[in-house]
Design a protein around this motif. Structure first.
Motif, short mmCIF file in Angstrom:
data_model
loop_
_atom_site.label_atom_id
_atom_site.label_comp_id
_atom_site.label_asym_id
_atom_site.label_seq_id
_atom_site.Cartn_x
_atom_site.Cartn_y
_atom_site.Cartn_z
N GLY A 185 40.63 33.91 34.93
CA GLY A 185 39.87 34.12 33.70
C GLY A 185 38.63 34.96 33.88
O GLY A 185 37.74 34.98 33.02
N ILE A 186 38.54 35.67 35.00
CA ILE A 186 37.39 36.53 35.28
C ILE A 186 37.56 37.88 34.58
O ILE A 186 38.65 38.46 34.57
CB ILE A 186 37.26 36.76 36.80
N ASP A 187 36.48 38.40 34.00
CA ASP A 187 36.48 39.74 33.41
C ASP A 187 36.61 40.75 34.54
O ASP A 187 35.76 40.83 35.42
CB ASP A 187 35.17 39.94 32.64
N ILE A 188 37.68 41.55 34.52
CA ILE A 188 37.96 42.50 35.60
C ILE A 188 37.67 43.95 35.21
O ILE A 188 38.05 44.87 35.92
CB ILE A 188 39.44 42.39 36.05
N SER A 189 36.96 44.16 34.10
CA SER A 189 36.74 45.52 33.61
C SER A 189 35.87 46.35 34.56
O SER A 189 35.87 47.59 34.47
CB SER A 189 36.10 45.49 32.22
N ALA A 190 35.14 45.71 35.48
CA ALA A 190 34.31 46.44 36.43
C ALA A 190 34.94 46.46 37.83
O ALA A 190 34.27 46.77 38.81
CB ALA A 190 32.91 45.85 36.50
N VAL A 191 36.22 46.12 37.92
CA VAL A 191 36.93 46.18 39.20
C VAL A 191 37.60 47.54 39.32
O VAL A 191 38.39 47.94 38.47
CB VAL A 191 37.99 45.06 39.30
N LYS A 192 37.29 48.27 40.39
CA LYS A 192 37.84 49.60 40.61
C LYS A 192 38.89 49.57 41.72
O LYS A 192 38.72 48.87 42.73
CB LYS A 192 36.74 50.58 41.00
N LYS A 193 39.95 50.35 41.56
CA LYS A 193 40.96 50.52 42.61
C LYS A 193 40.67 51.81 43.37
O LYS A 193 40.53 52.87 42.77
CB LYS A 193 42.36 50.54 42.00
N VAL A 194 40.59 51.70 44.71
CA VAL A 194 40.23 52.85 45.54
C VAL A 194 41.21 52.95 46.71
O VAL A 194 41.87 51.96 47.06
CB VAL A 194 38.79 52.72 46.07
N PRO A 195 41.30 54.13 47.34
CA PRO A 195 42.29 54.33 48.42
C PRO A 195 41.82 53.83 49.78
O PRO A 195 41.83 54.57 50.77
CB PRO A 195 42.48 55.85 48.41
N HIS A 196 41.43 52.58 49.85
CA HIS A 196 41.05 51.94 51.11
C HIS A 196 41.59 50.52 51.09
O HIS A 196 41.71 49.90 50.03
CB HIS A 196 39.52 51.93 51.28
N PRO A 197 41.93 49.97 52.24
CA PRO A 197 42.59 48.65 52.28
C PRO A 197 41.67 47.51 51.86
O PRO A 197 40.45 47.57 52.06
CB PRO A 197 43.01 48.51 53.74
N LEU A 198 42.27 46.47 51.32
CA LEU A 198 41.53 45.25 51.00
C LEU A 198 41.15 44.55 52.31
O LEU A 198 41.93 44.51 53.26
CB LEU A 198 42.39 44.32 50.15
N GLY A 199 39.95 43.99 52.35
CA GLY A 199 39.52 43.25 53.52
C GLY A 199 40.35 41.98 53.72
O GLY A 199 40.82 41.37 52.76
N LEU A 200 40.55 41.59 54.98
CA LEU A 200 41.33 40.40 55.32
C LEU A 200 40.50 39.47 56.20
O LEU A 200 39.59 39.89 56.89
CB LEU A 200 42.58 40.78 56.13
N TYR A 201 40.86 38.19 56.17
CA TYR A 201 40.39 37.31 57.24
C TYR A 201 41.44 36.26 57.54
O TYR A 201 42.24 35.89 56.69
CB TYR A 201 39.03 36.69 56.92
N PHE A 202 41.45 35.85 58.79
CA PHE A 202 42.41 34.86 59.28
C PHE A 202 41.66 33.56 59.55
O PHE A 202 40.58 33.56 60.15
CB PHE A 202 43.07 35.35 60.57
#
Length: 341
Positions: free
Chosen positions: A80-97
Motif C-alpha cells: 500500500g505504499i505510494d510508488i510514484s517516486a520510485v525510479k527504475k535504473v540500469p543497476h542491480p538491486l542491492g542484496l543481503y544474506f
C-alpha cells in the motif's frame, strides 16, 4: 509532553530497497539447498508498516530495471505504499544474506550492495517539491547517506526543502561504520543532517557517536545525553529511544524511553521469549512512533512504538505486518497470546 498529536498528513520515507536471501528453519547457509527471499530496507520497512496502519506514505528510491526491480515494486504496491517516486535504473538491486541465529548463536548478515540501483541515485532524479507537497513527516535514517555521495546529496536536498516548508523531520541515525566507504566523514554528514531534523530516534550510544561524548546508558545518562544533543542541534526537540536487553538470540527484553524536552517518560518492559525474526524491529519501533505521534500524546505514542517493536519479533520477514488493533492490545498489557476465535 506533547498535548496534541501531529496533523495526519502524508509521511515520506527515503532509502534503499534490498532483497533479503535467507535459509529457512534457522539453517546456516552451508546447510541450505534453497533460500527464501523478502524485500526490505530500513526506511522501506518503516513505510510498509505505516501503510499497514492505514497511513498515507510515499517511498523515494531507485530499483533495478529488471524482473527483480519489478518484483520489488510489486511488493511496495502490495503493502500500500505510494510508488510514484520510485525510479527504475540500469543497476542491480542491492542484496543481503541472512543466517537467522538461535539461542547463543548470533544471526549473521553479509551485504552485496556496492554499485546498487539506490547507490546510483542523484538529486536530479528526485522531484522533492512535488514529493513533499502535502507531507507532514519526512523520515530518514543514517544508512542512506552512508551508501553513496548521490544518496547523501539527494537526502540533504530533501531535508533542506522540508525544513523550509515546516515539515517535521524524524531522524534515525542508524550508524553503520562498514558502509561509509565513498570518502565522506560520517560524523560530519550525520551532524549536518541532524541539524535539519526535529525528532531524534536513538539512544545514548548514537548520541555519544555523534557528539564524541561518553554518557552512560542509565536514566540520568540518557537525560543528560538528550539535553546535550538538543543543545548542539536546536532544531531537535525530542529524543525517543528503544532499549534492548539480550538474554540470547531467542530471548529479548525491550522498553522505550524519551526526553520530550520537558520531562523523561518510559514504558514498561516487554519480554519476547521466542524470537522468530529480529530484522526490522527497530524499524517497527520507528513506524510505531510515527503513527503514535500522529494519533496520541507522547507517552501513548511511546507505548505504541514499544509494542509494535515487540510484535515484529514474532513473525518472519523485514516488515511489521501487525494491525493497529494488535499493537494497541499489547500496549495496553495484553501479552498472553491466547488464540482469538
Amino acid at each position: 509532553m506533547q498535548k496534541e498529536p501531529l496533523k495526519k498528513r502524508k509521511i515520506v520515507t527515503f532509502g534503499e530497497v534490498l532483497m533479503r536471501l535467507s535459509p529457512s528453519d534457522n539453517r546456516k547457509l552451508l546447510q541450505a539447498m534453497q533460500l527464501d527471499f523478502f524485500f526490505g530496507g530500513t526506511e522501506m520497512n518503516v513505510a510498509a508498516s505505516l501503510a499497514n496502519f492505514d497511513v498515507e506514505v510515499q517511498h523515494v528510491t531507485n530499483v533495478s530495471n529488471d524482473i527483480v526491480g519489478e518484483a520489488a515494486i510489486a511488493t511496495l504496491r502490495k503493502y500500500g505504499i505510494d510508488i510514484s517516486a520510485v525510479k527504475k535504473v540500469p543497476h542491480p538491486l542491492g542484496l543481503y544474506f541472512l543466517e537467522v541465529g538461535s539461542a547463543m548463536r548470533s544471526s549473521q548478515i553479509a551485504y552485496n550492495r556496492l554499485n546498487s540501483s539506490f547507490a546510483k541515485i542523484s538529486p536530479e532524479q528526485v522531484d522533492w517539491e512535488e514529493i513533499l507537497s502535502g507531507c507532514g513527516i519526512f523520515h530518514w535514517s543514517g544508512i542512506s547517506p552512508a551508501v553513496s555521495e548521490g544518496a547523501y546529496q539527494t537526502l540533504k536536498l530533501g531535508l533542506e526543502l522540508a525544513q523550509q516548508k515546516g515539515i517535521v523531520v524524524t531522524a534515525d541515525p542508524a550508524y553503520r561504520s562498514n558502509l561509509w566507504n565513498y570518502g565522506r566523514n560520517s560524523g560530519e554528514v550525520l551532524k549536518e543532517l541532524i541539524s535539519l531534523s526535529n525528532i531524534f530516534i536513538g539512544g545514548v550510544t548514537e548520541i555519544n557517536e555523534i557528539l564524541k561524548t561518553e554518557y552512560t546508558s542509565d536514566k540520568d545518562g540518557f537525560i543528560a545525553a538528550s539535553k546535550a544533543l538538543i543543545a548542539e542541534f536546536p532544531s531537535v526537540k525530542k529524543v525517543f529511544d528503544k532499549v534492548r536487553s539480550s538474554i540470547n538470540a531467542s530471548w529479548q527484553k525491550i522498553y522505550g524511553r524519551a526526553w520530550t524536552g520537558e520531562e523523561y517518560i518510559s514504558t514498561s518492559e516487554l519480554e519476547i521469549t521466542n524470537v522468530v525474526d529480529r530484522i526490522g524491529t527497530g524499524d517497527a519501533f520507528a513506524a510505531g512512533l510515527l503513527y503514535g505521534l500522529q494519533n496520541f500524546a507522547d507517552n501513548e505514542a511511546l507505548d505504541f512504538a514499544n509494542a509494535a517493536c515487540a510484535l515484529k519479533h514474532t513473525h518472519v520477514g523485514d516488515v511489521n505486518l501487525v494491525s493497529v488493533e494488535e499493537v494497541l492490545e499489547v500496549a495496553k498489557g495484553k501479552t498472553d497470546g491466547r488464540i482469538k476465535r
